[in-house]
Design a protein around this motif. Sequence first.
Motif, PDB file in Angstrom:
ATOM      1  N   PRO A  97       0.796  -1.236   0.000  1.00  0.00           N
ATOM      2  CA  PRO A  97       0.000   0.000   0.000  1.00  0.00           C
ATOM      3  C   PRO A  97       0.830   1.289   0.000  1.00  0.00           C
ATOM      4  O   PRO A  97       0.311   2.350  -0.317  1.00  0.00           O
ATOM      5  N   THR A  98       2.102   1.186   0.345  1.00  0.00           N
ATOM      6  CA  THR A  98       2.902   2.415   0.403  1.00  0.00           C
ATOM      7  C   THR A  98       3.547   2.736  -0.943  1.00  0.00           C
ATOM      8  O   THR A  98       4.121   3.814  -1.114  1.00  0.00           O
ATOM      9  N   LEU A  99       3.474   1.801  -1.889  1.00  0.00           N
ATOM     10  CA  LEU A  99       4.210   1.929  -3.163  1.00  0.00           C
ATOM     11  C   LEU A  99       4.078   3.297  -3.819  1.00  0.00           C
ATOM     12  O   LEU A  99       5.072   3.971  -4.117  1.00  0.00           O
ATOM     13  N   VAL A 100       2.842   3.720  -4.033  1.00  0.00           N
ATOM     14  CA  VAL A 100       2.611   4.947  -4.780  1.00  0.00           C
ATOM     15  C   VAL A 100       3.114   6.169  -4.007  1.00  0.00           C
ATOM     16  O   VAL A 100       3.650   7.109  -4.584  1.00  0.00           O
ATOM     17  N   PHE A 101       2.961   6.113  -2.681  1.00  0.00           N
ATOM     18  CA  PHE A 101       3.367   7.262  -1.879  1.00  0.00           C
ATOM     19  C   PHE A 101       4.895   7.355  -1.740  1.00  0.00           C
ATOM     20  O   PHE A 101       5.416   8.378  -1.338  1.00  0.00           O
ATOM     21  N   GLU A 102       5.586   6.276  -2.053  1.00  0.00           N
ATOM     22  CA  GLU A 102       7.051   6.346  -2.036  1.00  0.00           C
ATOM     23  C   GLU A 102       7.591   6.690  -3.413  1.00  0.00           C
ATOM     24  O   GLU A 102       8.653   7.289  -3.540  1.00  0.00           O
ATOM     25  N   THR A 103       6.865   6.292  -4.451  1.00  0.00           N
ATOM     26  CA  THR A 103       7.389   6.458  -5.808  1.00  0.00           C
ATOM     27  C   THR A 103       7.050   7.819  -6.401  1.00  0.00           C
ATOM     28  O   THR A 103       7.915   8.475  -6.983  1.00  0.00           O
ATOM     29  N   LEU A 104       5.789   8.222  -6.258  1.00  0.00           N
ATOM     30  CA  LEU A 104       5.374   9.471  -6.912  1.00  0.00           C
ATOM     31  C   LEU A 104       6.216  10.680  -6.476  1.00  0.00           C
ATOM     32  O   LEU A 104       6.662  11.456  -7.332  1.00  0.00           O
ATOM     33  N   PRO A 105       6.452  10.866  -5.172  1.00  0.00           N
ATOM     34  CA  PRO A 105       7.238  12.041  -4.784  1.00  0.00           C
ATOM     35  C   PRO A 105       8.633  12.051  -5.424  1.00  0.00           C
ATOM     36  O   PRO A 105       9.165  13.113  -5.742  1.00  0.00           O
ATOM     37  N   SER A 106       9.207  10.851  -5.641  1.00  0.00           N
ATOM     38  CA  SER A 106      10.516  10.809  -6.309  1.00  0.00           C
ATOM     39  C   SER A 106      10.392  11.296  -7.745  1.00  0.00           C
ATOM     40  O   SER A 106      11.265  11.986  -8.257  1.00  0.00           O
ATOM     41  N   ILE A 107       9.294  10.908  -8.394  1.00  0.00           N
ATOM     42  CA  ILE A 107       9.081  11.359  -9.769  1.00  0.00           C
ATOM     43  C   ILE A 107       8.977  12.883  -9.772  1.00  0.00           C
ATOM     44  O   ILE A 107       9.628  13.570 -10.569  1.00  0.00           O
ATOM     45  N   PHE A 108       8.167  13.402  -8.857  1.00  0.00           N
ATOM     46  CA  PHE A 108       7.959  14.859  -8.821  1.00  0.00           C
ATOM     47  C   PHE A 108       9.260  15.588  -8.498  1.00  0.00           C
ATOM     48  O   PHE A 108       9.528  16.660  -9.028  1.00  0.00           O
ATOM     49  N   HIS A 109      10.067  14.990  -7.631  1.00  0.00           N
ATOM     50  CA  HIS A 109      11.329  15.601  -7.229  1.00  0.00           C
ATOM     51  C   HIS A 109      12.215  15.875  -8.457  1.00  0.00           C
ATOM     52  O   HIS A 109      12.949  16.864  -8.514  1.00  0.00           O
ATOM     53  N   HIS A 110      12.132  14.983  -9.452  1.00  0.00           N
ATOM     54  CA  HIS A 110      12.985  15.140 -10.632  1.00  0.00           C
ATOM     55  C   HIS A 110      12.353  15.977 -11.732  1.00  0.00           C
ATOM     56  O   HIS A 110      12.943  16.153 -12.794  1.00  0.00           O
ATOM     57  N   LEU A 111      11.159  16.487 -11.495  1.00  0.00           N
ATOM     58  CA  LEU A 111      10.516  17.348 -12.497  1.00  0.00           C
ATOM     59  C   LEU A 111      10.792  18.810 -12.149  1.00  0.00           C
ATOM     60  O   LEU A 111      10.821  19.157 -10.964  1.00  0.00           O
ATOM     61  N   PRO A 112      10.956  19.665 -13.159  1.00  0.00           N
ATOM     62  CA  PRO A 112      11.087  21.086 -12.830  1.00  0.00           C
ATOM     63  C   PRO A 112       9.795  21.574 -12.167  1.00  0.00           C
ATOM     64  O   PRO A 112       8.701  21.201 -12.610  1.00  0.00           O
ATOM     65  N   GLY A 113       9.896  22.347 -11.134  1.00  0.00           N
ATOM     66  CA  GLY A 113       8.699  22.826 -10.413  1.00  0.00           C
ATOM     67  C   GLY A 113       7.986  21.685  -9.723  1.00  0.00           C
ATOM     68  O   GLY A 113       6.752  21.663  -9.637  1.00  0.00           O
ATOM     69  N   GLY A 114       8.756  20.723  -9.223  1.00  0.00           N
ATOM     70  CA  GLY A 114       8.202  19.474  -8.679  1.00  0.00           C
ATOM     71  C   GLY A 114       7.135  19.647  -7.611  1.00  0.00           C
ATOM     72  O   GLY A 114       6.128  18.954  -7.635  1.00  0.00           O
ATOM     73  N   SER A 115       7.343  20.595  -6.689  1.00  0.00           N
ATOM     74  CA  SER A 115       6.377  20.716  -5.583  1.00  0.00           C
ATOM     75  C   SER A 115       5.014  21.127  -6.092  1.00  0.00           C
ATOM     76  O   SER A 115       3.983  20.708  -5.551  1.00  0.00           O
ATOM     77  N   VAL A 116       5.002  21.964  -7.128  1.00  0.00           N
ATOM     78  CA  VAL A 116       3.713  22.417  -7.665  1.00  0.00           C
ATOM     79  C   VAL A 116       2.981  21.231  -8.301  1.00  0.00           C
ATOM     80  O   VAL A 116       1.791  21.002  -8.034  1.00  0.00           O
ATOM     81  N   TRP A 117       3.687  20.454  -9.114  1.00  0.00           N
ATOM     82  CA  TRP A 117       3.078  19.266  -9.724  1.00  0.00           C
ATOM     83  C   TRP A 117       2.530  18.348  -8.636  1.00  0.00           C
ATOM     84  O   TRP A 117       1.437  17.820  -8.721  1.00  0.00           O
ATOM     85  N   SER A 118       3.367  18.175  -7.632  1.00  0.00           N
ATOM     86  CA  SER A 118       3.036  17.248  -6.570  1.00  0.00           C
ATOM     87  C   SER A 118       1.780  17.683  -5.816  1.00  0.00           C
ATOM     88  O   SER A 118       0.841  16.898  -5.621  1.00  0.00           O
ATOM     89  N   ALA A 119       1.765  18.970  -5.417  1.00  0.00           N
ATOM     90  CA  ALA A 119       0.609  19.471  -4.663  1.00  0.00           C
ATOM     91  C   ALA A 119      -0.653  19.351  -5.513  1.00  0.00           C
ATOM     92  O   ALA A 119      -1.708  18.904  -5.037  1.00  0.00           O
ATOM     93  N   LEU A 120      -0.544  19.725  -6.789  1.00  0.00           N
ATOM     94  CA  LEU A 120      -1.702  19.672  -7.679  1.00  0.00           C
ATOM     95  C   LEU A 120      -2.187  18.229  -7.835  1.00  0.00           C
ATOM     96  O   LEU A 120      -3.387  17.934  -7.719  1.00  0.00           O
ATOM     97  N   PHE A 121      -1.242  17.332  -8.055  1.00  0.00           N
ATOM     98  CA  PHE A 121      -1.628  15.940  -8.266  1.00  0.00           C
ATOM     99  C   PHE A 121      -2.332  15.359  -7.040  1.00  0.00           C
ATOM    100  O   PHE A 121      -3.392  14.745  -7.148  1.00  0.00           O
ATOM    101  N   PHE A 122      -1.730  15.560  -5.867  1.00  0.00           N
ATOM    102  CA  PHE A 122      -2.343  14.973  -4.667  1.00  0.00           C
ATOM    103  C   PHE A 122      -3.687  15.631  -4.352  1.00  0.00           C
ATOM    104  O   PHE A 122      -4.592  14.990  -3.827  1.00  0.00           O
ATOM    105  N   PHE A 123      -3.814  16.897  -4.710  1.00  0.00           N
ATOM    106  CA  PHE A 123      -5.108  17.549  -4.521  1.00  0.00           C
ATOM    107  C   PHE A 123      -6.172  16.891  -5.412  1.00  0.00           C
ATOM    108  O   PHE A 123      -7.284  16.578  -4.973  1.00  0.00           O
ATOM    109  N   LEU A 124      -5.809  16.667  -6.672  1.00  0.00           N
ATOM    110  CA  LEU A 124      -6.766  16.063  -7.598  1.00  0.00           C
ATOM    111  C   LEU A 124      -7.095  14.625  -7.181  1.00  0.00           C
ATOM    112  O   LEU A 124      -8.226  14.168  -7.308  1.00  0.00           O
TER     113      LEU A 124
END
Length: 449
Positions: free
Chosen positions: A285-312
């Motif tokens: 059950p933790t898979l997605v919550f460990e993997t997605l933030p790493s993906i966002f970390h490597h994207l430019p503007g990662g925190s914004v993508w991350s906040a938006l995604f988790f909000f949606l």
Amino acid sequence: MKNNDRIQFATRLGAIAATAGSAVGLGNIWRFPFEAGTHGGGAFMLCYLVCIVVLGLPVLCAEFAMGRATRSNIFGAFRVLAPKSSWWMVGYLGIAASLMILSFYCVVAGWTIEYCAQSAIGALDFPEQSDYHRHFDEFKSGNWRPLIWTWIFLSLNFLVLRKEVTKGIERFSNILMPLLFVLLIVFCVNSLLLPTAKEGLTFLFKPDFSQITPSVLLGALGQAFFSLSIGLGCMMTYASYFRPQTNLVRTATISASLDTLIAILSGVIIFPAVFMFGVSPEAGPTLVFETLPSIFHHLPGGSVWSALFFFLLFLASLTSTISMSEISIAFFIEEKGMSRKSATVLTSAIAFIFGSLCCLSFGCLSNLTVNDLNIFGIFDYVASNIMLPIGGIFIAVFAGWKMPKLFLKKELTNQGAIRGRFYGVLLFALRWVAPIGIGLVLLNSIGLL
Ligand code: PHE
């Protein structure tokens, strides 16, 4: 509610949007990848697709037909179609399943709010992959924090159900859910550009037939039913609001395709990243919550993508919990004569108690396990893999054998207004394929076959 002038969805899109709102949620984005990861990837994917088409779709059509024909909840539907029989008791199974699912679902939905908030303040940006693992581990076992998010989520769910913000949420989600889809496509492209894309895709899509075990089959069956929100009367209730002109088979096919597409997109996002960042596909059950933030970390503007995604994702969860709560609320109102307010309070109170237990099963109650499953895992396993498929058997057998044949045909062809090309196949699936198929998977998994 036996009246024929209930409110109806105004457009064809309304019916599809509502069913997709219920179907698309954590089941696609959180549960699908972790189930696929723990059940061998490609082997699971293959079984899942077969379960969706061969077992899920017919049951979804049956729920639609029963719901719209009777304009009633699961209890009423069985009662109207088979008066003086005990079929209505299947409704109890649906209620129990919906409350169990709601209880563990709200915990994960709480995690999405935490991750949205953490991303928004930039606190989810770590240099090492191991930090993401440690961070999530500390959070979920921290008792109070996840508990408070679970309660906050349930309170929001309660407010929506009290009809205080329903209009707003509908309008909101009609715009924001397509945005979630666009975001998933963007992340998908990003994952496909990772050097480990091939490895991830091979894991997800290349079935190793030797891995198709009873537990993989059961997992895939449970996932198909969970993701389509079937087997518990949820789609029956939604269909009771469909217009007489709605093409049921087409609506079912479009919703199921969309739902499956989103699950696949989610898998395509997660698995290349799993191999890239060295996360174990079997993390659970933790898979997605460990993997997605790493993906966002490597994207430019990662925190914004991350906040938006988790909000949606939080919003998608809310449209799903609304639909599962409505099952017991409708029961308390229509069968037990409660007011909407009391029914909503009671449903929320039950979810509050069991949701808290599920939440704490990652913390101070983590020692309470059966077969390595904590309380959260037991709720998920029993409701999704056992109760929903059993509910599915009842619905298929009822629609295929008990419901007057002409009645089913009339409903599926809108009283003859549309051609019933698929009627024969569907009837065959409901009479034989679904009950036998689901029965075999269930018996097989308890070692009786
Ligand atoms: N189908 C929803 C999801 O994938 C979960 C759900 C299950 C909703 C059962 C309603 C009833 O997230």
